[in-house]
Design a protein around this motif. Structure first.
Motif, PDB file in Angstrom:
ATOM      1  N   PHE A   1       0.843  -1.193   0.000  1.00 60.62           N
ATOM      2  CA  PHE A   1       0.000   0.000   0.000  1.00 60.62           C
ATOM      3  C   PHE A   1       0.879   1.244   0.000  1.00 60.62           C
ATOM      4  O   PHE A   1       1.710   1.437   0.884  1.00 60.62           O
ATOM      5  CB  PHE A   1      -0.907  -0.005   1.238  1.00 60.62           C
ATOM      6  N   ASP A   2       0.708   2.096  -1.015  1.00 59.04           N
ATOM      7  CA  ASP A   2       1.512   3.316  -1.140  1.00 59.04           C
ATOM      8  C   ASP A   2       0.917   4.372  -0.202  1.00 59.04           C
ATOM      9  O   ASP A   2       0.125   5.226  -0.617  1.00 59.04           O
ATOM     10  CB  ASP A   2       1.511   3.800  -2.587  1.00 59.04           C
TER      11      ASP A   2
ATOM     12  N   CYS B   1     -13.611  11.180   3.852  1.00 57.20           N
ATOM     13  CA  CYS B   1     -12.474  11.617   3.033  1.00 57.20           C
ATOM     14  C   CYS B   1     -11.346  10.597   3.124  1.00 57.20           C
ATOM     15  O   CYS B   1     -10.744  10.213   2.103  1.00 57.20           O
ATOM     16  CB  CYS B   1     -12.009  12.990   3.502  1.00 57.20           C
ATOM     17  N   ALA B   2     -11.048  10.135   4.331  1.00 51.88           N
ATOM     18  CA  ALA B   2      -9.970   9.165   4.514  1.00 51.88           C
ATOM     19  C   ALA B   2     -10.282   7.863   3.791  1.00 51.88           C
ATOM     20  O   ALA B   2      -9.410   7.291   3.111  1.00 51.88           O
ATOM     21  CB  ALA B   2      -9.736   8.913   5.999  1.00 51.88           C
ATOM     22  N   ILE B   3     -11.511   7.366   3.909  1.00 51.91           N
ATOM     23  CA  ILE B   3     -11.885   6.123   3.242  1.00 51.91           C
ATOM     24  C   ILE B   3     -11.694   6.252   1.733  1.00 51.91           C
ATOM     25  O   ILE B   3     -11.127   5.360   1.081  1.00 51.91           O
ATOM     26  CB  ILE B   3     -13.346   5.747   3.571  1.00 51.91           C
ATOM     27  N   ARG B   4     -12.153   7.342   1.151  1.00 51.09           N
ATOM     28  CA  ARG B   4     -12.039   7.516  -0.295  1.00 51.09           C
ATOM     29  C   ARG B   4     -10.586   7.478  -0.752  1.00 51.09           C
ATOM     30  O   ARG B   4     -10.254   6.852  -1.764  1.00 51.09           O
ATOM     31  CB  ARG B   4     -12.685   8.840  -0.719  1.00 51.09           C
ATOM     32  N   HIS B   5      -9.709   8.150  -0.001  1.00 55.71           N
ATOM     33  CA  HIS B   5      -8.327   8.238  -0.453  1.00 55.71           C
ATOM     34  C   HIS B   5      -7.537   6.961  -0.178  1.00 55.71           C
ATOM     35  O   HIS B   5      -6.610   6.631  -0.932  1.00 55.71           O
ATOM     36  CB  HIS B   5      -7.661   9.472   0.148  1.00 55.71           C
TER      37      HIS B   5
ATOM     38  N   VAL C   1      -6.076   4.284  -3.682  1.00 53.89           N
ATOM     39  CA  VAL C   1      -4.792   3.612  -3.890  1.00 53.89           C
ATOM     40  C   VAL C   1      -4.912   2.109  -3.659  1.00 53.89           C
ATOM     41  O   VAL C   1      -4.335   1.306  -4.389  1.00 53.89           O
ATOM     42  CB  VAL C   1      -3.711   4.223  -2.967  1.00 53.89           C
ATOM     43  N   HIS C   2      -5.668   1.727  -2.650  1.00 52.25           N
ATOM     44  CA  HIS C   2      -5.780   0.305  -2.291  1.00 52.25           C
ATOM     45  C   HIS C   2      -6.670  -0.476  -3.260  1.00 52.25           C
ATOM     46  O   HIS C   2      -6.368  -1.632  -3.603  1.00 52.25           O
ATOM     47  CB  HIS C   2      -6.346   0.189  -0.874  1.00 52.25           C
TER      48      HIS C   2
END
Length: 274
Positions: free
Chosen positions: A92-93, A202-206, A210-211
């Motif tokens: 995970f980046d 917001c955190a979930i979306r970002h 990537v994930h």
């Protein structure tokens, strides 16, 4: 006066990440999202601290505590959670995902979005610290991976300590401003409804960008992830403790406490079932 500071505080060096039992946690998608999202919000806490310091400018005691304790401990939470994510899910980046989160999240951190008085903002902070303590206690109880259990317990204890400071400062400002219980209750109710806030969404979306980028544009999938997180918190919630913390700024007589506890339970039910 605020509660006595602990003479020592844990550091990231106290966490032996080499002891992580990967088999217990690596395949747990729900815990991945819980830890990764928390690491983003904690790592961006300096933005919010800047606003609070500006809001309480002239109050040397509050400014000093926010700058030297609260901000530093919140940022340490972010570093420790990031390290955990990178040990368990190295593919995970984190940095790329966090940079995207921060670009959006910074728009939510504005002084004008704080409560209209200092006392009310401190009451709001009590609700937020209650929510974060509850969140980390849920992680602690939801996992049998020993390092994550240790880390979540340490962070939860910090959040309770932060609550105590905000509460003591609230009492001072409530006395100075002369605000009544009605206004305090309005703040507590409003901020309780916002516990599942735009910050978490917001955190979930970002994280998902990537994930799981193929799913990131699907609002139903985003809601599903958020719902799983909420169920984890709800299933490990100890409502008596949470309600007591939320109600404490009202400083109600015992009889009134019993009368108002039911609607607050209903409010919490709405928050964690959404």
């Amino acid at each position: 006066m605020p509660p006595r500071q602990q003479r020592t505080h844990w550091s990231i060096d106290d966490i032996d990440f080499s002891r992580i039992d990967l088999e217990r946690v690596r395949a747990d998608e729900n815990l991945f999202y819980m830890v990764a999202c928390a690491s983003f919000i904690e790592s961006g806490s300096d933005l919010y601290t800047t606003n609070l310091i500006e809001y309480y400018r002239g109050d040397a005691e509050v400014e000093h505590w926010l700058r030297t304790r609260w901000e530093q401990e919140e940022l340490q939470h972010g570093r420790a959670l990031r390290a955990y994510v990178q040990h368990v899910w190295p593919e995970f980046d984190w940095e790329r995902a966090f940079n995207g989160f921060l670009a959006e999240y910074s728009g939510y951190c504005k002084v004008e979005l704080l409560e209209p008085t200092r006392a009310q903002e401190l009451a709001a902070r009590c609700v937020v610290e209650t929510g974060t303590a509850t969140y980390y206690r849920a992680i602690e109880r939801a996992t049998d991976e020993p390092v994550l259990k240790q880390l979540a317990g340490l962070i939860a204890s910090d959040e309770v300590n932060h609550y105590k400071h905000f509460y003591q400062y609230f009492r001072r400002y409530r006395s100075q401003e002369g605000i009544g219980r009605t206004r305090v209750l309005g703040t507590l109710g409003r901020r309780t409804l916002e516990l599942k806030s735009e910050d978490a969404d917001c955190a979930i979306r970002h994280v998902m960008n990537v994930h799981a980028p193929a799913q990131a544009g699907d609002p139903a999938r985003v809601r599903e992830v958020a719902s799983h997180l909420s169920r984890t918190v709800r299933s490990h919630l100890r409502p008596e403790t949470t309600i007591k913390m939320i109600m404490r700024p009202l400083e109600l007589p015992r009889l009134l406490q019993g009368m108002i506890e039911f609607p607050i339970r209903q409010l919490m039910h709405r928050v964690f079932l959404r």
